[in-house]
Write an enzyme that holds these catalytic residues in place. Structure first.
Site, PDB file in Angstrom:
ATOM      1  CE1 TYR A   1      -3.224  -2.820   0.168  1.00 39.92           C
ATOM      2  CE2 TYR A   1      -3.667  -2.302   2.453  1.00 39.92           C
ATOM      3  CZ  TYR A   1      -3.920  -3.063   1.329  1.00 39.92           C
ATOM      4  OH  TYR A   1      -4.857  -4.045   1.370  1.00 39.92           O
TER       5      TYR A   1
ATOM      6  CE  LYS B   1       1.433 -17.259  -1.781  1.00 39.14           C
ATOM      7  NZ  LYS B   1       0.638 -18.486  -1.647  1.00 39.14           N
TER       8      LYS B   1
ATOM      9  CG  ASP C   1      -1.695 -19.992   0.319  1.00 39.86           C
ATOM     10  OD1 ASP C   1      -0.933 -19.714   1.265  1.00 39.86           O
ATOM     11  OD2 ASP C   1      -1.333 -20.676  -0.650  1.00 39.86           O
TER      12      ASP C   1
ATOM     13  CG  ASP D   1      -7.239  -4.298   4.116  1.00 40.54           C
ATOM     14  OD1 ASP D   1      -8.271  -4.245   4.797  1.00 40.54           O
ATOM     15  OD2 ASP D   1      -7.047  -3.606   3.099  1.00 40.54           O
TER      16      ASP D   1
ATOM     17  CG  ASP E   1     -12.681  -6.692   6.271  1.00 38.23           C
ATOM     18  OD1 ASP E   1     -12.338  -6.083   7.302  1.00 38.23           O
ATOM     19  OD2 ASP E   1     -13.217  -6.134   5.290  1.00 38.23           O
TER      20      ASP E   1
END
Ligand code: NAD
Length: 358
Positions: free
Chosen positions: A135, A190, A222, A246, A250
């Site tokens: 980001y 990752k 994942d 992020d 959620d």
């Protein structure tokens, strides 16, 4: 205690009004000041984070934030959109650690999309790094044409990047949080595909040497996404980067039934912070007295605990929320057969009464 109150847009002012009512009955010595932020600030002053709002936030010990955003601002250039206010506050206040607890209240297990036995008693904490990652990498993918559109461009790109100090400081925060809970930390990355996250894994492992009492494991993102819906209670504290955090936070939020229940805290190195519900401004239900104010009220509790050193007041609020849920009151998002549906104001009034009675 100096508190900046930024209600924002959509349901922000409604849910904030209830949190402020709760703050008022706690009998604490505090001063507060309210300012415009987001779309409301853009409409009044032409910028989502006006100087006066930023100065107020910078001079406060803590910021209580509602939510920002409205579809009517979607056509504004990115730098003027309401959501930029949050990014600006994070940057200026150097808020690098985002805490998002996902707690499934026993009274609300039926509201989860998972089977009750998978979520009953769920209590996990996601620690998300907030200032680095894809980001904020430079250079960002750019809209090169003069009108800002992508028309005809062959590609766009963003860069993922983390520095060693950024990973070290979030790792310390997460190990310390894990130390206060069940001494277990899962670092999500990752590393099998991304250099940035192999680096993340190496640095978190180095920092672990200072926390031998905490058990550390590493999980690919994942797999973490899968495990969160398969056996969420296997987790306790999760630490991860900005983008994975992020998304996973959620996902974890939804396990608990409603995003209307979940608070969050974003802290800097001095424990000053910004406290806000995990949800957005919900323009679809704004002004209808149906939004759930509990995420904001629980964010107030986090603020009292983390930034204002008032753990007893925080506990009073959390206990009041539990008692009100036990009494069967529910806003529409968490309502089910056999419970009593109430509006935003009635839910706030019930929490105020329960806090007073404690
Ligand atoms: P949202 O979280 O606002 O709403 C998603 C869904 O959840 C909606 O159906 C909404 O009605 C419901 N919901 C949210 N909060 C609720 C509450 N307290 N009680 C009951 N129901 C609730 O997400 P969205 O619809 O994707 O975004 C709406 C706006 O909010 C956008 O402009 C977005 O950019 C902004 N947003 C702001 C923040 C923030 O201020 N931190 C975070 C996320 C999204």
């Amino acid at each position: 205690m100096n508190i900046a109150i930024l209600p924002g847009d959509g349901i922000g002012p409604e849910i904030m009004a209830e949190a402020v009512r709760v703050l008022e009955v706690l009998d604490l010595p505090y001063r507060s000041e309210t300012a415009l932020v987001g779309g409301a600030a853009y409409a009044a002053h032409g910028h989502p984070l006006p100087d006066a709002t930023l100065k107020l936030a910078q001079s406060a010990d803590a910021v209580l934030f509602g939510a920002v955003g409205d579809w009517k601002y979607d056509t504004l250039e990115r730098s003027l959109r309401p959501e930029q206010a949050i990014l600006g506050l994070r940057r200026h206040l150097q808020l690098f650690a985002n805490f998002r607890p996902a707690i499934c209240h026993p009274q609300l297990t039926h509201a989860s999309s998972l089977k009750p036995e998978l979520v009953a008693g769920l209590d996990i904490l996601i620690v998300r790094e907030l200032t680095g990652d894809i980001y904020f990498g430079q250079p960002r993918g750019r809209r090169l044409s003069p009108d800002g559109a992508f028309a005809g461009q062959p590609e766009a790109f963003d860069t993922m990047r983390y520095s060693r100090p950024e990973i070290e400081r979030i790792a310390h925060v997460a190990f310390q949080a894990a130390r206060k809970r069940s001494q277990r930390l899962t670092s999500v990355d990752k590393a099998n595909v991304l250099e940035t996250f192999q680096f993340w894994r190496d640095v978190v492992t180095e920092v672990h040497a200072e926390y031998p009492d905490v058990a550390l494991d590493h999980l690919y993102v994942d797999n973490a996404a899968m495990q969160l819906v398969k056996a969420p209670k296997a987790f306790d504290v999760i630490v991860t980067g900005n983008m994975f955090g992020d998304i996973l936070s959620d996902e974890a939020a939804m396990l608990t039934g409603s995003i209307g229940m979940l608070p969050s805290a974003s802290l800097n190195a001095d424990n000053r912070g910004l406290y806000e519900p995990s949800h957005g401004s919900a323009p679809d239900i704004a002004g209808k007295n149906i939004a759930n104010p509990l995420a904001t009220i629980l964010s107030l509790a986090m603020m009292l605990r983390f930034s204002l050193n008032q753990p007893e007041a925080a506990l009073r609020i959390e206990a009041a929320v539990t008692r009100v849920l036990e009494s069967g009151l529910r806003t529409a998002d968490i309502w089910s057969e056999g419970t009593q549906r109430v509006g935003t104001r009635e839910m706030g009034a019930a929490i105020v009464a329960a806090v007073k009675a404690a």
